[in-house]
Design a protein around this motif. Structure first.
Motif, PDB file in Angstrom:
ATOM      1  N   SER A  96       0.407  -0.616   0.109  1.00 26.22           N
ATOM      2  CA  SER A  96      -0.242   0.458   0.272  1.00 26.22           C
ATOM      3  C   SER A  96       0.733   1.052  -0.100  1.00 26.22           C
ATOM      4  N   ALA A 129     -10.033   0.717  -5.518  1.00 26.86           N
ATOM      5  CA  ALA A 129     -10.534   0.994  -6.949  1.00 26.86           C
ATOM      6  C   ALA A 129     -11.430   2.024  -7.346  1.00 26.86           C
ATOM      7  N   PHE A 172      -6.061  -3.019  -7.436  1.00 27.06           N
ATOM      8  CA  PHE A 172      -7.063  -4.768  -7.325  1.00 27.06           C
ATOM      9  C   PHE A 172      -5.470  -5.743  -6.681  1.00 27.06           C
ATOM     10  N   TRP A 173      -4.333  -5.689  -8.128  1.00 20.03           N
ATOM     11  CA  TRP A 173      -3.737  -6.492  -7.393  1.00 20.03           C
ATOM     12  C   TRP A 173      -2.329  -5.329  -6.800  1.00 20.03           C
ATOM     13  N   GLY A 230      -9.072  -3.298  -1.994  1.00 18.49           N
ATOM     14  CA  GLY A 230      -8.670  -3.325  -3.143  1.00 18.49           C
ATOM     15  C   GLY A 230      -9.773  -2.953  -3.790  1.00 18.49           C
ATOM     16  N   TRP A 231     -10.911  -2.545  -3.065  1.00 15.77           N
ATOM     17  CA  TRP A 231     -12.376  -2.698  -3.854  1.00 15.77           C
ATOM     18  C   TRP A 231     -12.430  -0.991  -4.043  1.00 15.77           C
ATOM     19  N   TRP A 263      -6.532  -9.368  -0.313  1.00 20.50           N
ATOM     20  CA  TRP A 263      -6.163  -7.215  -0.592  1.00 20.50           C
ATOM     21  C   TRP A 263      -7.667  -7.229  -1.478  1.00 20.50           C
ATOM     22  N   VAL A 264      -8.113  -7.607  -2.299  1.00 23.92           N
ATOM     23  CA  VAL A 264      -9.313  -7.098  -2.969  1.00 23.92           C
ATOM     24  C   VAL A 264     -10.252  -7.291  -1.606  1.00 23.92           C
ATOM     25  N   LEU A 265     -10.580  -7.876  -1.137  1.00 21.22           N
ATOM     26  CA  LEU A 265     -11.364  -8.165  -0.137  1.00 21.22           C
ATOM     27  C   LEU A 265     -11.545  -6.797   0.791  1.00 21.22           C
ATOM     28  N   ASN A 295      -3.383 -11.364  -2.908  1.00 24.44           N
ATOM     29  CA  ASN A 295      -3.737  -9.872  -3.755  1.00 24.44           C
ATOM     30  C   ASN A 295      -5.636 -10.768  -3.752  1.00 24.44           C
ATOM     31  N   VAL A 296      -6.281 -11.653  -3.769  1.00 21.68           N
ATOM     32  CA  VAL A 296      -7.342 -12.123  -3.800  1.00 21.68           C
ATOM     33  C   VAL A 296      -7.804 -11.778  -2.089  1.00 21.68           C
TER      34      VAL A 296
END
Length: 126
Positions: free
Chosen positions: A43, A84, A115-116, A80-81, A75-77, A72-73
């Protein structure tokens, strides 16, 4: 010289400071939760990139493997969402004006990074 001008304008008008602050807050939260320190480092890397995006790009690290993909999955949860989504909102709002189109495109360039972030590094473009 043009990259310097674009980056200074990005800080003032493109939302670079606000977006970097979002990444900084996410990094602080990740550092407080000791298990998520790698997310905090990623981050901070993205906070630096969102402060000064022109003349730099993201590339995949050669040693990034399955572990960074799985992280990364997560992180998105967690963060990241929302990061983004902030880039998408800023990009669309900047593209409404003709002068803001380069800054909107820079925001859209930061969406995949939000996201990643793990397994990627920021490099200078020559």
């Amino acid at each position: 010289m043009i990259r310097l001008v674009l980056n200074v304008l990005w800080l003032i008008f493109g939302g670079g400071i606000v977006l970097a602050f979002g990444y900084f807050v996410a990094a602080l939260i990740c550092f407080v939760l000791v298990v998520t320190i790698p997310f905090g480092v990623a981050s901070l890397r993205l906070a630096s990139y969102s402060l000064w995006p022109f003349g730099r790009t993201l590339v995949t690290k050669p040693g990034a493997g399955v572990a960074s993909g799985l992280a990364n999955v997560l992180w998105v949860l967690l963060a990241g969402w929302w990061l983004a989504l902030s880039h998408l909102v800023a990009g669309v709002s900047l593209c409404i004006t003709i002068i803001g189109i380069p800054f909107g495109i820079a925001n859209f360039k930061l969406v995949p990074a939000a996201f990643w972030p793990l397994g990627q590094e920021v490099i200078e473009v020559r």
